[in-house]
Design a protein around this motif. Structure first.
Motif, PDB file in Angstrom:
ATOM      1  N   ARG A  57     -23.559  -0.601  -8.156  1.00 20.19           N
ATOM      2  CA  ARG A  57     -22.205  -1.004  -7.444  1.00 20.19           C
ATOM      3  C   ARG A  57     -22.346  -0.378  -6.231  1.00 20.19           C
ATOM      4  N   LEU A  58     -22.100  -1.023  -5.062  1.00 20.08           N
ATOM      5  CA  LEU A  58     -22.017  -0.441  -3.819  1.00 20.08           C
ATOM      6  C   LEU A  58     -20.831  -0.825  -3.220  1.00 20.08           C
ATOM      7  N   GLU A  59     -20.243   0.000  -2.269  1.00 17.19           N
ATOM      8  CA  GLU A  59     -18.885  -0.200  -1.539  1.00 17.19           C
ATOM      9  C   GLU A  59     -19.135   0.107  -0.262  1.00 17.19           C
ATOM     10  N   LEU A  60     -18.362  -0.509   0.684  1.00 16.94           N
ATOM     11  CA  LEU A  60     -18.581  -0.459   2.212  1.00 16.94           C
ATOM     12  C   LEU A  60     -17.091   0.049   2.585  1.00 16.94           C
ATOM     13  N   ASP A  61     -17.527   1.075   3.440  1.00 21.96           N
ATOM     14  CA  ASP A  61     -16.353   1.793   4.337  1.00 21.96           C
ATOM     15  C   ASP A  61     -15.912   1.146   5.390  1.00 21.96           C
ATOM     16  N   GLY A  62     -14.496   1.407   5.712  1.00 22.94           N
ATOM     17  CA  GLY A  62     -14.140   0.593   7.106  1.00 22.94           C
ATOM     18  C   GLY A  62     -14.609   0.942   8.193  1.00 22.94           C
ATOM     19  N   ALA A  96     -22.940   5.175  -6.130  1.00 21.96           N
ATOM     20  CA  ALA A  96     -22.000   6.258  -7.090  1.00 21.96           C
ATOM     21  C   ALA A  96     -22.493   7.579  -6.905  1.00 21.96           C
ATOM     22  N   ASP A  97     -23.628   8.144  -6.113  1.00 24.15           N
ATOM     23  CA  ASP A  97     -23.921   9.263  -5.830  1.00 24.15           C
ATOM     24  C   ASP A  97     -23.730   9.537  -4.275  1.00 24.15           C
ATOM     25  N   GLY A  98     -22.874   8.796  -3.726  1.00 19.63           N
ATOM     26  CA  GLY A  98     -22.634   9.095  -2.258  1.00 19.63           C
ATOM     27  C   GLY A  98     -23.306   8.114  -1.177  1.00 19.63           C
ATOM     28  N   LYS A  99     -23.531   8.501  -0.200  1.00 20.42           N
ATOM     29  CA  LYS A  99     -24.309   7.396   0.907  1.00 20.42           C
ATOM     30  C   LYS A  99     -25.371   6.631   0.377  1.00 20.42           C
ATOM     31  N   ALA A 100     -25.591   5.548   0.384  1.00 22.59           N
ATOM     32  CA  ALA A 100     -26.686   4.948   0.112  1.00 22.59           C
ATOM     33  C   ALA A 100     -27.551   4.218   1.280  1.00 22.59           C
ATOM     34  N   GLY A 101     -26.784   4.033   2.275  1.00 20.04           N
ATOM     35  CA  GLY A 101     -27.101   3.676   3.650  1.00 20.04           C
ATOM     36  C   GLY A 101     -26.172   2.982   4.460  1.00 20.04           C
ATOM     37  N   SER A 102     -26.377   2.097   5.485  1.00 20.92           N
ATOM     38  CA  SER A 102     -25.550   1.608   6.321  1.00 20.92           C
ATOM     39  C   SER A 102     -25.817   0.145   6.848  1.00 20.92           C
ATOM     40  N   VAL A 103     -25.073  -0.494   7.058  1.00 22.88           N
ATOM     41  CA  VAL A 103     -25.152  -2.006   7.829  1.00 22.88           C
ATOM     42  C   VAL A 103     -24.001  -2.251   8.994  1.00 22.88           C
ATOM     43  N   GLU A 133     -18.145 -16.841  11.077  1.00 18.26           N
ATOM     44  CA  GLU A 133     -19.196 -16.286  10.652  1.00 18.26           C
ATOM     45  C   GLU A 133     -19.347 -14.853  10.750  1.00 18.26           C
ATOM     46  N   GLN A 134     -20.054 -14.012   9.945  1.00 12.70           N
ATOM     47  CA  GLN A 134     -20.214 -12.454  10.405  1.00 12.70           C
ATOM     48  C   GLN A 134     -21.594 -12.291  10.071  1.00 12.70           C
ATOM     49  N   ASN A 135     -22.316 -11.952  10.947  1.00  8.59           N
ATOM     50  CA  ASN A 135     -23.664 -11.584  11.076  1.00  8.59           C
ATOM     51  C   ASN A 135     -23.855 -10.033  10.617  1.00  8.59           C
ATOM     52  N   PHE A 136     -24.678  -9.768   9.868  1.00  9.78           N
ATOM     53  CA  PHE A 136     -25.172  -8.481   9.490  1.00  9.78           C
ATOM     54  C   PHE A 136     -26.536  -8.407   9.830  1.00  9.78           C
ATOM     55  N   ASP A 137     -26.696  -6.913  10.397  1.00 10.67           N
ATOM     56  CA  ASP A 137     -28.099  -6.567  10.706  1.00 10.67           C
ATOM     57  C   ASP A 137     -28.184  -4.907  10.354  1.00 10.67           C
ATOM     58  N   SER A 138     -29.237  -4.543  11.347  1.00 11.16           N
ATOM     59  CA  SER A 138     -29.534  -3.015  11.382  1.00 11.16           C
ATOM     60  C   SER A 138     -29.378  -2.477   9.867  1.00 11.16           C
ATOM     61  N   GLU A 139     -29.596  -3.287   8.674  1.00 14.50           N
ATOM     62  CA  GLU A 139     -29.421  -2.561   7.196  1.00 14.50           C
ATOM     63  C   GLU A 139     -30.634  -1.350   7.373  1.00 14.50           C
ATOM     64  N   THR A 140     -29.874  -0.283   6.728  1.00 17.35           N
ATOM     65  CA  THR A 140     -30.810   1.040   6.626  1.00 17.35           C
ATOM     66  C   THR A 140     -30.465   1.554   5.136  1.00 17.35           C
ATOM     67  N   VAL A 141     -31.438   2.276   4.617  1.00 13.05           N
ATOM     68  CA  VAL A 141     -31.349   2.958   3.256  1.00 13.05           C
ATOM     69  C   VAL A 141     -31.473   4.339   3.224  1.00 13.05           C
ATOM     70  N   GLU A 142     -30.801   5.209   2.590  1.00 11.58           N
ATOM     71  CA  GLU A 142     -30.796   6.652   2.873  1.00 11.58           C
ATOM     72  C   GLU A 142     -32.223   7.157   2.145  1.00 11.58           C
ATOM     73  N   PRO A 143     -32.790   8.224   2.671  1.00 14.89           N
ATOM     74  CA  PRO A 143     -34.131   8.781   1.699  1.00 14.89           C
ATOM     75  C   PRO A 143     -34.023   9.184   0.373  1.00 14.89           C
ATOM     76  N   THR A 144     -32.482   9.293   0.087  1.00 13.22           N
ATOM     77  CA  THR A 144     -32.281   9.462  -1.187  1.00 13.22           C
ATOM     78  C   THR A 144     -30.844   8.860  -1.617  1.00 13.22           C
ATOM     79  N   GLY A 145     -30.721   8.191  -2.619  1.00 14.57           N
ATOM     80  CA  GLY A 145     -29.506   7.612  -2.932  1.00 14.57           C
ATOM     81  C   GLY A 145     -29.910   6.231  -3.832  1.00 14.57           C
ATOM     82  N   ALA A 146     -28.896   5.462  -4.037  1.00  9.32           N
ATOM     83  CA  ALA A 146     -29.256   4.286  -4.944  1.00  9.32           C
ATOM     84  C   ALA A 146     -30.090   3.246  -4.584  1.00  9.32           C
ATOM     85  N   LEU A 147     -30.323   3.240  -3.185  1.00 10.05           N
ATOM     86  CA  LEU A 147     -31.346   2.111  -2.764  1.00 10.05           C
ATOM     87  C   LEU A 147     -32.654   2.782  -2.058  1.00 10.05           C
ATOM     88  N   THR A 148     -32.828   3.999  -2.334  1.00  8.65           N
ATOM     89  CA  THR A 148     -34.092   4.807  -1.997  1.00  8.65           C
ATOM     90  C   THR A 148     -35.307   3.866  -2.198  1.00  8.65           C
TER      91      THR A 148
END
Length: 214
Positions: A57-62, A96-103, A133-148
């Motif tokens: 499960r992932l959640e986005l901050d405002g 679940a363990d904190g920041k997983a990335g950004s978009v 329409e909402q474009n998403f880009d610049s997706e990045t993942v953290e070196p450690t986290g749910a999406l590493t």
């Protein structure tokens, strides 16, 4: 709030009183003015969580961004508005363990609006309905986290947008605006190029700005 957006808005607010004070001396009217532009800032706050499969499960901050809109008034009450983010909303992706990335997200929309009360009223509420329409880009993942170790991708979201707001007259040509927009829709979510679920954000976007009607 990003500092350059804050300074830009403060600068606009600083020079606007002089402009509309001069305009007010003309004793003009807002009636019959067919175009309006609004510049401001907005906060996008997700109302849904983003899910990957059945377990993660992932959640986005405002986030906040600068916004712009341009409207054509068919008459004093009915308008067609083109609205969008002038800069990108930068969302933090939390696991679940904190920041997983950004978009980054950048919405834009076209809608029809109805403005209540006469054009020269001090307060003019309005409502609208349209498509975004909402474009998403610049997706990045953290070196450690749910999406590493994985490559994250988010498809463009599309759907309906509902708007409610109010304009406060400052002069026949200048006004302040506060509005709320609800963007409903989802998009495909990818990991390493494979579809793994849906990104359902459905943000509420709260905005304030300064507008000119001419």
């Amino acid at each position: 709030m990003r500092i350059h957006q804050t300074l830009a808005l403060l600068g606009t607010l600083a020079i606007t009183p002089v402009a509309f004070a001069q305009d007010a001396l003309s004793f003009g009217t807002s009636t019959g003015k067919n175009f309006a532009v609004v510049g401001g800032v907005a906060l996008a706050e997700p109302t849904e969580n983003t899910w990957i499969g059945d377990e993660s499960r992932l959640e986005l901050d405002g986030s906040n961004a600068a916004t712009l809109s341009a409207s054509w008034y068919v008459n004093d009450h009915i308008a067609v508005e083109a609205w969008g983010a002038a800069s990108k909303f930068g969302h933090r992706v939390n696991g679940a363990d904190g920041k997983a990335g950004s978009v980054d997200a950048q919405p834009y929309a076209l809608s029809a609006q109805y403005h209540f009360r006469p054009a020269d009223s001090l307060l003019r509420p309005f409502v609208g309905l349209g498509y975004y329409e909402q474009n998403f880009d610049s997706e990045t993942v953290e070196p450690t986290g749910a999406l590493t170790g994985q490559r994250l991708g988010v498809e463009t979201a599309k759907g309906a947008m509902a708007t409610a707001g109010v304009d406060v007259a400052l002069s026949p040509s200048w006004f302040a605006r506060a509005d709320a927009r609800y963007l409903s829709g989802d998009s495909d979510l990818y990991l390493d190029g494979e579809t793994v679920g849906k990104a359902k954000v459905n943000p509420v976007v709260l905005g304030v700005g300064i507008g000119a009607r001419f």
